[in-house]
Scaffold this motif. Sequence first.
Motif, PDB file in Angstrom:
ATOM      1  N   UNK A   1     -10.117  24.067   3.913  1.00 40.41           N
ATOM      2  CA  UNK A   1     -10.023  23.037   4.939  1.00 40.41           C
ATOM      3  C   UNK A   1     -10.334  21.691   4.270  1.00 40.41           C
ATOM      4  N   UNK A   2      -9.420  20.720   4.323  1.00 43.15           N
ATOM      5  CA  UNK A   2      -9.610  19.437   3.627  1.00 43.15           C
ATOM      6  C   UNK A   2     -10.847  18.687   4.132  1.00 43.15           C
ATOM      7  N   UNK A   3     -11.679  18.184   3.230  1.00 40.26           N
ATOM      8  CA  UNK A   3     -12.892  17.480   3.640  1.00 40.26           C
ATOM      9  C   UNK A   3     -12.572  16.196   4.397  1.00 40.26           C
ATOM     10  N   UNK A   4     -11.409  15.594   4.137  1.00 41.17           N
ATOM     11  CA  UNK A   4     -11.025  14.382   4.860  1.00 41.17           C
ATOM     12  C   UNK A   4     -10.835  14.633   6.347  1.00 41.17           C
ATOM     13  N   UNK A   5     -10.642  15.902   6.707  1.00 42.05           N
ATOM     14  CA  UNK A   5     -10.357  16.259   8.098  1.00 42.05           C
ATOM     15  C   UNK A   5     -11.588  16.684   8.869  1.00 42.05           C
ATOM     16  N   UNK A   6     -12.746  16.748   8.202  1.00 45.73           N
ATOM     17  CA  UNK A   6     -13.983  17.142   8.865  1.00 45.73           C
ATOM     18  C   UNK A   6     -14.460  16.013   9.751  1.00 45.73           C
ATOM     19  N   UNK A   7     -14.715  16.329  11.011  1.00 44.66           N
ATOM     20  CA  UNK A   7     -15.217  15.346  11.969  1.00 44.66           C
ATOM     21  C   UNK A   7     -16.631  15.732  12.321  1.00 44.66           C
ATOM     22  N   UNK A   8     -17.548  14.785  12.130  1.00 51.79           N
ATOM     23  CA  UNK A   8     -18.966  15.058  12.417  1.00 51.79           C
ATOM     24  C   UNK A   8     -19.342  14.406  13.719  1.00 51.79           C
TER      25      UNK A   8
ATOM     26  N   UNK B   1      -8.616   9.349   9.544  1.00 53.03           N
ATOM     27  CA  UNK B   1      -7.245   9.043   9.970  1.00 53.03           C
ATOM     28  C   UNK B   1      -6.553  10.222  10.644  1.00 53.03           C
ATOM     29  N   UNK B   2      -7.084  11.437  10.428  1.00 52.94           N
ATOM     30  CA  UNK B   2      -6.406  12.630  10.935  1.00 52.94           C
ATOM     31  C   UNK B   2      -5.355  13.148   9.970  1.00 52.94           C
ATOM     32  N   UNK B   3      -5.359  12.578   8.749  1.00 58.10           N
ATOM     33  CA  UNK B   3      -4.401  12.977   7.721  1.00 58.10           C
ATOM     34  C   UNK B   3      -5.130  13.178   6.396  1.00 58.10           C
ATOM     35  N   UNK B   4      -4.475  13.863   5.449  1.00 57.46           N
ATOM     36  CA  UNK B   4      -5.033  14.067   4.114  1.00 57.46           C
ATOM     37  C   UNK B   4      -3.882  14.108   3.119  1.00 57.46           C
ATOM     38  N   UNK B   5      -4.201  14.263   1.851  1.00 58.29           N
ATOM     39  CA  UNK B   5      -3.183  14.311   0.801  1.00 58.29           C
ATOM     40  C   UNK B   5      -3.251  13.052  -0.047  1.00 58.29           C
ATOM     41  N   UNK B   6      -2.523  13.041  -1.150  1.00 60.36           N
ATOM     42  CA  UNK B   6      -2.579  11.929  -2.091  1.00 60.36           C
ATOM     43  C   UNK B   6      -2.251  10.596  -1.427  1.00 60.36           C
ATOM     44  N   UNK B   7      -1.359  10.608  -0.440  1.00 59.78           N
ATOM     45  CA  UNK B   7      -0.988   9.364   0.241  1.00 59.78           C
ATOM     46  C   UNK B   7      -1.304   9.404   1.741  1.00 59.78           C
ATOM     47  N   UNK B   8      -2.192  10.315   2.168  1.00 63.61           N
ATOM     48  CA  UNK B   8      -2.541  10.483   3.590  1.00 63.61           C
ATOM     49  C   UNK B   8      -1.290  10.818   4.395  1.00 63.61           C
ATOM     50  N   UNK B   9      -0.465  11.670   3.839  1.00 56.12           N
ATOM     51  CA  UNK B   9       0.829  11.981   4.444  1.00 56.12           C
ATOM     52  C   UNK B   9       0.868  13.337   5.143  1.00 56.12           C
ATOM     53  N   UNK B  10      -0.180  14.134   4.990  1.00 54.87           N
ATOM     54  CA  UNK B  10      -0.206  15.470   5.592  1.00 54.87           C
ATOM     55  C   UNK B  10      -1.171  15.487   6.769  1.00 54.87           C
ATOM     56  N   UNK B  11      -0.703  15.956   7.918  1.00 52.07           N
ATOM     57  CA  UNK B  11      -1.539  16.025   9.118  1.00 52.07           C
ATOM     58  C   UNK B  11      -2.635  17.066   8.927  1.00 52.07           C
ATOM     59  N   UNK B  12      -3.831  16.742   9.414  1.00 51.83           N
ATOM     60  CA  UNK B  12      -4.953  17.673   9.313  1.00 51.83           C
ATOM     61  C   UNK B  12      -4.649  18.936  10.110  1.00 51.83           C
ATOM     62  N   UNK B  13      -5.052  20.096   9.573  1.00 47.26           N
ATOM     63  CA  UNK B  13      -4.858  21.341  10.321  1.00 47.26           C
ATOM     64  C   UNK B  13      -5.811  21.386  11.511  1.00 47.26           C
ATOM     65  N   UNK B  14      -5.487  22.227  12.466  1.00 48.83           N
ATOM     66  CA  UNK B  14      -6.370  22.365  13.621  1.00 48.83           C
ATOM     67  C   UNK B  14      -7.676  23.020  13.180  1.00 48.83           C
ATOM     68  N   UNK B  15      -8.713  22.809  13.974  1.00 53.46           N
ATOM     69  CA  UNK B  15     -10.027  23.337  13.615  1.00 53.46           C
ATOM     70  C   UNK B  15      -9.961  24.848  13.467  1.00 53.46           C
ATOM     71  N   UNK B  16     -10.548  25.369  12.411  1.00 52.35           N
ATOM     72  CA  UNK B  16     -10.525  26.796  12.140  1.00 52.35           C
ATOM     73  C   UNK B  16      -9.354  27.228  11.269  1.00 52.35           C
TER      74      UNK B  16
ATOM     75  N   UNK C   1       0.820  -1.209   0.000  1.00 52.82           N
ATOM     76  CA  UNK C   1       0.000   0.000   0.000  1.00 52.82           C
ATOM     77  C   UNK C   1       0.857   1.264   0.000  1.00 52.82           C
ATOM     78  N   UNK C   2       0.568   2.185  -0.920  1.00 52.37           N
ATOM     79  CA  UNK C   2       1.285   3.457  -0.928  1.00 52.37           C
ATOM     80  C   UNK C   2       0.729   4.436   0.109  1.00 52.37           C
ATOM     81  N   UNK C   3      -0.405   4.080   0.719  1.00 48.79           N
ATOM     82  CA  UNK C   3      -1.072   4.979   1.672  1.00 48.79           C
ATOM     83  C   UNK C   3      -0.383   4.918   3.033  1.00 48.79           C
ATOM     84  N   UNK C   4      -0.288   6.059   3.646  1.00 51.30           N
ATOM     85  CA  UNK C   4       0.353   6.159   4.953  1.00 51.30           C
ATOM     86  C   UNK C   4      -0.707   6.398   6.025  1.00 51.30           C
ATOM     87  N   UNK C   5      -0.343   6.261   7.266  1.00 52.08           N
ATOM     88  CA  UNK C   5      -1.172   6.620   8.419  1.00 52.08           C
ATOM     89  C   UNK C   5      -2.542   5.949   8.407  1.00 52.08           C
ATOM     90  N   UNK C   6      -2.567   4.671   8.064  1.00 56.13           N
ATOM     91  CA  UNK C   6      -3.783   3.842   8.050  1.00 56.13           C
ATOM     92  C   UNK C   6      -4.801   4.282   7.004  1.00 56.13           C
TER      93      UNK C   6
END
Length: 122
Positions: free
Chosen positions: A115-122, A92-107, A68-73
């Motif tokens: 704000x990356x949609x992968x980082x939205x927590x409902x 996962x708390x990460x985003x990017x083509x390979x889930x390699x970038x940590x999600x920014x803090x809220x706001x 798997x090329x994907x990182x961080x689960x």
Amino acid sequence: MWLKVTVLLFIVMEISQSCDMDQTKDGCRIQNGACSCGFGCMSEYRYDTISECNSALRGKKRDSCNPSPCMNKGSCIQISQRPYYICRCDGTGFFGQRCHRACPSQGATAGNGVFPYECIVI
């Protein structure tokens, strides 16, 4: 409540814009080392049958998700276009083509003002 509905609507719109209706099909794809069949974009559901998908898993076709090329689960899905995989980073708390970038803090935003949609927590 209104914020949750707005966020959910944004997520649904983002997912539904991933491919045109004439680019959808019933098919199978390799996801995390196993065949999974369903309905979606032609580029993701690249195999017509479960047997064709299983043949790809046995090495008759290249499995771009092994290893798997994907990182961080992140979850790897084969597609038919370069780079021949997509990493799903949701939850996962990460985003990017390979889930390699940590999600920014809220706001905060991801540097490009969005704000990356992968980082939205409902």
